[in-house]
Each structure stands twice: as C-alpha cells, then as structure tokens.
Design a protein around this motif. Structure first.
Motif, short mmCIF file in Angstrom:
data_model
loop_
_atom_site.label_atom_id
_atom_site.label_comp_id
_atom_site.label_asym_id
_atom_site.label_seq_id
_atom_site.Cartn_x
_atom_site.Cartn_y
_atom_site.Cartn_z
N ARG A 1 -31.72 36.50 45.68
CA ARG A 1 -30.29 36.79 45.66
C ARG A 1 -29.76 36.69 44.23
NH1 ARG A 1 -26.84 37.04 49.84
NH2 ARG A 1 -28.46 36.14 51.18
N LEU B 1 -29.31 41.42 47.26
CA LEU B 1 -30.67 40.96 47.55
C LEU B 1 -31.66 41.90 46.89
CD1 LEU B 1 -30.61 39.92 51.32
CD2 LEU B 1 -30.87 38.42 49.34
N ALA C 1 -36.90 28.48 56.37
CA ALA C 1 -35.71 29.02 55.72
C ALA C 1 -34.55 28.09 56.02
CB ALA C 1 -35.39 30.43 56.20
N PRO D 1 -30.47 28.44 55.42
CA PRO D 1 -29.24 29.04 54.88
C PRO D 1 -28.26 27.96 54.45
CG PRO D 1 -29.84 29.98 57.02
CD PRO D 1 -30.68 28.77 56.83
N GLU E 1 -35.96 34.04 51.95
CA GLU E 1 -35.13 33.64 50.83
C GLU E 1 -35.24 32.13 50.72
OE1 GLU E 1 -30.51 33.98 49.20
OE2 GLU E 1 -31.00 34.55 51.26
N SER E 2 -35.63 31.64 49.56
CA SER E 2 -36.03 30.24 49.45
C SER E 2 -35.83 29.72 48.04
CB SER E 2 -37.52 30.11 49.84
OG SER E 2 -38.07 28.88 49.43
N ALA F 1 -29.68 29.86 49.53
CA ALA F 1 -29.78 31.02 50.40
C ALA F 1 -28.43 31.33 51.00
CB ALA F 1 -30.81 30.77 51.49
N GLU G 1 -32.01 35.04 56.05
CA GLU G 1 -32.61 36.31 55.63
C GLU G 1 -34.13 36.16 55.63
OE1 GLU G 1 -30.49 38.81 54.67
OE2 GLU G 1 -28.68 37.80 53.94
#
Length: 505
Positions: free
Chosen positions: A149, A155, A414, A416, A472-473, A481, A485
């Motif tokens: 991101r 992204l 993940a 968020p 996403e990490s 994040a 995602e």
C-alpha cells in the motif's frame, strides 16, 4: 514423478545441468518449486561465520484438529463439502480462468456468528500472464511478494516475466488506485541479465524495492520504482561498504522484509555442494547503506529456504523457514524458527510436527501481534500447523503445534488496521479458500476452532486449490494494512498464470 508432472523448479545444480530437480518429495500435484543456484564465484567480503545449533525440545502439548463440516456454514476451520472444483496437472499449456480481466466478482457465501449480515469478498483480476512453466508452478515463492500500500492508498503488486524457467527478464508492476475497480499494468523494467529465480519486493516510503540474485554475474541485485512517478526506476548491484557485493557460488533463495521506516533486510542461502553443508547470509540497511553480510553456517543442513520474516516492534527480524539436510532426494526437511539480532548469528530451533508420523515440509508464515506475541504456521503433509510464542519468551518450550488445519496447502496471516488477526487458507484438495477471523482481539494463542469463517468465491478453474496466497503485511511495508486484502494464484497448469485480488467488504 516426472519433473513436468510435479511442477518442480530445478534447484541444486547449476543452470547448465538439466537434471537438477526435486522430484516426488512434496505434496502430489501441489509441489513447492525451487531454483538452480549459480556457478562459481568469488567473494570480496569477510563475513562473520559461526556454526548454527539446531535443537527441538520435547513437549506434551496436544494440538486441536479441524473436523470436517457437513455444510458450508460451519464456523469451524474445515473444508466445505459443497465445492466441486478439481485440480489437474495434465497438459502442457496453462489455462486462464476465462473471466474478463476488467470485471470483478462481488459475490461470496459466508458463515458468520451473530445477527450481522455476512461479509462479502470481492475479487478482481490482477493478471492472467503470471510467470509459470511446466518446470515451475506460478505460485512458487509466495513469501517473496505481497500486496503493498503506497502513501496515496493505492495497492501495488509485482509479477516476474521471462521466456523460460532459467530467465527472469522483467519486473511488471500492477496498480489498483483507491476507489478504482480494476488493476492496471503501469510499468515494466528489465532485470540485469542473469537473474533466474523470482525476486522479492518490499515498499519503503513510496518506493518499491525488488531484490534478486544474479546467478551469472554473481551479485545481489536491487531494483527500485517510485510509485509516485513510475518513470523513475532502475536496477543496480547492491554495494556493501562502497563495493559491489559478490555473491558466493550457488547462492539462491532470496528474500526481503521491511524493518521499519527506511530500513530493510535481505537474505539468501548458499546451497552446499553435492548435498554438503550450506550457509545462510543476510545484509541489512537502515537507510544509509548496507551492513554485513552476516554469514551463518547451517549446522550441516544443505540450505535454508522459503524464509518468512517480520520485524518486531524493536526492528529485529524473526523468521520461519525450511532446511534440507543431506543429498537430494535422500535427505530430510525441517521447519525452523529463529530470532535475529542484526549483525549477529541466530540460533535455530526445529518446530515439532503434529504427530511423530507427519513429515515436515516448510515454514508457511509468521506474524507479530501488537502485544508482542509471535504466531507461526508450518506446512506438513496436506496440512498446516499453528504455533504461538508469548511476548518476551524464547522459542524453547513453544515449538509444539496448538492447532492443525486439515486439507491445507497454503495459509497466511493478515491483520487489517483496527481488526483482529485473520488467517487465509487454501485447500490442498480443491475445496476452496477460506478466511478465518480470530474469535478474540486479546493477545495469546488463537482458538482457531472457534474462528468465524468466510468462504471465498472461486475465481475459476484451479482456484479451489491455490498454489500461492499473498497478503498485505508488515513484512512488505512499514504502514498498516487497510481492509483485509489478499491475492491468490491458481493451481499448477490449470490456473497458475492468473492472480486474483480479494478484498473483504
């Protein structure tokens, strides 16, 4: 099993030898692929060298295991029985999903708890031209790249390209802007001539940094692209102390992780000759130049590959990876964990299998939560095991699995922003992809048997058993994040030329 059937990327001999391949040691038709190391080279640095000690403490912990549900609305982690997708490894030409790349799939079936409406998962195609060959499935090395991101909330995702398994020629950069319905290819740039295996990318500020091992010219390559202005990009050899760092012979298995704002670490393995002892090397950069490299003897292991790493809040990486000891195919595997104090040599511990008969395959993922606890996944025969270490504790006494996800080939964590820990798991047998949400935001081991489960709609043929899951990490970016995602690549020679982006909505 022939190499072509297995989807195995040649690995342990130089690229000039066509017989260098692992054959038949991994899960049938869903095999992990590897890459040939380079030939002879000399090193210009004097790295630190220390022998690695690997142990595996005894434990009496009993992991929980999934039970198969009878419908797709179960809240336990288990493969649904309503899927009809299959996985095939026949044929020479990979197939695409048959969907229009410009469209999305905003549908899902979900299982939830409480009275809230079920969440939905929207899918959008990133590319249907992913790098995939008969000798190497398109999902090889899922730890090497993630959704990244940028500061403008767009992204980004990188895809490698080349004419065959021995040549990785081009980095292709895909972007999906905030609020945009589709992904677009916005830039390409060539690798330096001599990169073979897939490359590893991280995002530092607004810049995507991509690392590969040039096996012909024998250096560690760094490519950059400015997401704010994609016309600004280039690839160069990594300099250590002002000099081009020359990679040792048979360097392979590159990887990278963000350590903090402006800081990153890059690693690779040196495969031991003829099954002999190998080494693992890493170099790190806090923004002012590369330090090291630090060289780690592997205690007799032939190599250390498939390393998943993430920095602690203090900026020190922790990792889980796969060692192989012996001469292929007669050696043994171990999934190992380690804490790295930058500039020093780590000590590794082996993770224990779910039962004595289980064969360890590889590390699968690692995540540090806000409380400092460490969550780890490792792959075994057709299953993934979950491990947990409390904040401030060493690994000794925490190498036993606490939960086993049956029928699982890939699994990733993940988290968020403002949400609990999630786990994305892909079936080994064609039963699809699930999202599992931890039942509590509290620190400590996750009771995955009580997790909320969301079924992901199948993107097309081959996506019932994905060969890769990307997330996403904090491994790939310093920022948090956004929404949940992830991306998935289809199974070998069925859907592995396509990568789809999923977003929980």
């Amino acid at each position: 099993m022939p190499t072509a059937d297995a989807g195995v990327h040649p690995h342990r001999r130089p690229p000039s030898s066509p017989s260098c391949a692992r054959t038949g040691s991994y899960i049938a038709a869903l095999l992990l692929a590897t890459a040939c190391p380079g030939g002879d080279a000399s090193t210009t640095d004097e790295p630190t060298t220390t022998t690695l000690v690997t142990t595996s403490p005894t434990t009496t912990a009993t992991p929980t295991t999934d039970a198969a549900p009878t419908t797709s609305t179960s809240t336990t982690d288990a493969a649904p029985t309503t899927s009809t997708s299959t996985t095939s490894t026949t044929g020479d030409a990979p197939t695409t999903t048959g969907f229009d790349p410009s469209t999305t799939l905003p549908e899902t079936s979900a299982s939830t708890t409480g009275d809230e409406p079920p969440p939905s998962v929207a899918l959008a195609l990133i590319t249907d031209d992913n790098r995939a060959y008969v000798e190497m499935h398109g999902g090889w090395g899922p730890h090497l790249r993630g959704l990244m991101r940028a500061p403008d909330d767009s992204l980004w995702f990188h895809v490698d390209a080349g004419e065959d398994v021995y040549h990785n020629r081009t980095i292709r950069y895909f972007r999906r802007g905030a609020g945009e319905p589709a992904w677009s290819l916005v830039a390409e740039q060539p690798h330096t001539d001599g990169v073979q295996q897939n490359a590893a990318s991280v995002l530092v500020g607004s810049t995507i940094l991509t690392y590969g091992v040039n096996v012909q010219q024998h250096f560690l390559e760094e490519c950059y692209l400015d997401t704010a202005d994609p016309s600004i990009h280039a690839c160069n050899a990594v300099l250590v102390s002002g000099q081009v760092y020359t990679t040792p012979p048979s360097s392979n298995y590159v990887g990278a992780a963000v350590l903090g704002p402006g800081a990153r670490v890059v690693w690779f393995t040196v495969v031991g000759d003829n099954g002999g002892p190998g080494q693992w090397l890493y170099t790190y950069n806090f923004g002012g130049g590369w330090n090291g490299p630090v060289q780690v003897d592997l205690g007799g292991a032939n190599d250390l590959g498939y390393v998943h790493a993430m920095a602690t809040p203090g900026g020190q990486p922790t990792l889980v990876g796969q060692t192989f000891t012996g001469k292929y195919p007669d050696g043994t595997y171990a999934a190992v964990v380690a804490d790295v104090t930058l500039g020093q040599v780590p000590a590794f511990l082996s993770l224990e299998p779910p039962d004595p008969a289980a064969l360890v395959r590889s590390g699968a993922d690692l995540y540090h939560d806000a409380a400092g606890d460490t969550h780890v996944l490792a792959t075994f025969d057709g299953a993934v095991a979950y491990y947990h270490r409390p904040a401030g504790a060493g690994w000794a006494g925490h190498t036993a699995p606490l939960h086993v996800f049956a029928d699982t080939y890939r699994a990733r964590f993940a988290r968020p922003a403002g949400d609990r820990l999630w786990l994305i798991r892909g079936s080994a047998g064609g039963l699809g992809v699930q999202l599992l949400r931890a039942p509590s935001p509290d620190s400590g081991p996750v009771d995955w048997a009580a997790a909320e489960v969301v079924e992901v709609p199948e993107a097309g043929p081959g996506f019932g058993a994905p060969s890769a899951i990307y997330v996403e990490s904090p491994t790939y970016q310093a920022g948090l994040a956004g929404a949940l995602e992830f991306a998935i690549c289809g199974s070998y020679q069925v859907g592995d030329r396509s990568i789809w982006h999923g977003r929980l909505e």
